[in-house]
Design an enzyme around this catalytic site. Sequence first.
Site, PDB file in Angstrom:
ATOM      1  N   HIS A 119      20.201  41.687   6.314  1.00 21.35           N
ATOM      2  CA  HIS A 119      20.485  40.366   6.874  1.00 21.35           C
ATOM      3  C   HIS A 119      20.793  40.474   8.366  1.00 21.35           C
ATOM      4  O   HIS A 119      20.287  39.698   9.177  1.00 21.35           O
ATOM      5  CB  HIS A 119      21.697  39.746   6.173  1.00 21.35           C
ATOM      6  CG  HIS A 119      21.439  39.239   4.798  1.00 21.35           C
ATOM      7  ND1 HIS A 119      20.387  38.405   4.489  1.00 21.35           N
ATOM      8  CD2 HIS A 119      22.133  39.428   3.639  1.00 21.35           C
ATOM      9  CE1 HIS A 119      20.433  38.098   3.200  1.00 21.35           C
ATOM     10  NE2 HIS A 119      21.474  38.713   2.660  1.00 21.35           N
ATOM     11  N   HIS A 173      21.786  45.948   1.832  1.00 16.86           N
ATOM     12  CA  HIS A 173      21.472  44.525   1.652  1.00 16.86           C
ATOM     13  C   HIS A 173      22.021  43.714   2.824  1.00 16.86           C
ATOM     14  O   HIS A 173      21.297  42.918   3.444  1.00 16.86           O
ATOM     15  CB  HIS A 173      22.081  44.051   0.323  1.00 16.86           C
ATOM     16  CG  HIS A 173      21.973  42.580   0.083  1.00 16.86           C
ATOM     17  ND1 HIS A 173      21.165  42.038  -0.885  1.00 16.86           N
ATOM     18  CD2 HIS A 173      22.586  41.517   0.683  1.00 16.86           C
ATOM     19  CE1 HIS A 173      21.274  40.718  -0.872  1.00 16.86           C
ATOM     20  NE2 HIS A 173      22.149  40.376   0.077  1.00 16.86           N
ATOM     21  N   GLU A 174      23.295  43.918   3.130  1.00 19.01           N
ATOM     22  CA  GLU A 174      23.905  43.159   4.225  1.00 19.01           C
ATOM     23  C   GLU A 174      23.358  43.602   5.582  1.00 19.01           C
ATOM     24  O   GLU A 174      23.206  42.780   6.496  1.00 19.01           O
ATOM     25  CB  GLU A 174      25.430  43.317   4.188  1.00 19.01           C
ATOM     26  CG  GLU A 174      26.086  42.869   2.893  1.00 19.01           C
ATOM     27  CD  GLU A 174      25.778  41.413   2.544  1.00 19.01           C
ATOM     28  OE1 GLU A 174      25.449  40.630   3.466  1.00 19.01           O
ATOM     29  OE2 GLU A 174      25.845  41.063   1.354  1.00 19.01           O
TER      30      GLU A 174
END
Length: 265
Positions: A70, A66-67
């Site tokens: 980003h 998820h990170e």
Amino acid sequence: MTWDRPGRDRLVLGVPREAFRPSPIFLALVALFVASGAMAWVGFGNVRFDIFLFVVSGWLVSLCLHEYAHAIVAFRAGDVGVAHRGYLTLNPLKYSNPLLSIVLPVVAVLLGGIGLPGGAVWVDRHHIPGRLRHSLVSLSGPAVNVFFALLLVVPFAIGVDTTARPEFWAGVALLGFLQLTASVLNLLPVPGLDGGNMIQPWLSPQWRRGYDILAPYGFILLFALLWNPRIGGWFFGAVFAVGDAIGLPAPLYSYGLQLIRFWSS
């Protein structure tokens, strides 16, 4: 989750290859996820502990991805600094701090079965032109959770026999449920969370100033909203409804939540 980093860094244009290599910690989490899944599949040892390792390691792997989403989108959009800050190595210790990135999400999983947003990458938005790119940076993380939620539902959608290895499939269903809750939570238009950060670039200057004041307290605001019985009921009602719509079996992920609490009878 993404947080804005004020000011400008002096960025080095040449990014070393090491900045893109998966960290040993992430590779160890992937290995643990695969190994514990295999142990749960064959019923090796204490199957409840196997499912505990399977779910927790799988959840941490998804937090890292998820990170990373980003970071890689921000990198492509112009913020080369995310590479120098170690965000492209998938190391969970690089995403904010260990308490926020690892401990708090795992505790939320064990106690409440909620896929709480984890760490954060610091994005220097001064290096990213255009409001659409800013929104895409924020959207990329929840998109990973949505993808995994749909992927984990596939076995149940095609009618896999869950009675043969119920513990393993309960772990898979629980992982799918965690991804679903994380998707919904991250897409809520709460200041400081991904959903709020997606709309922040499109706000008027006056509304943006108010948003920026509330953004550091996004987590507290989220907990306050979920603590309210009516709002919390709406949230979980929506999650359960979406889970039913996509074919996520509620009895299985409820069983999975019981299994990961291996210390209880």
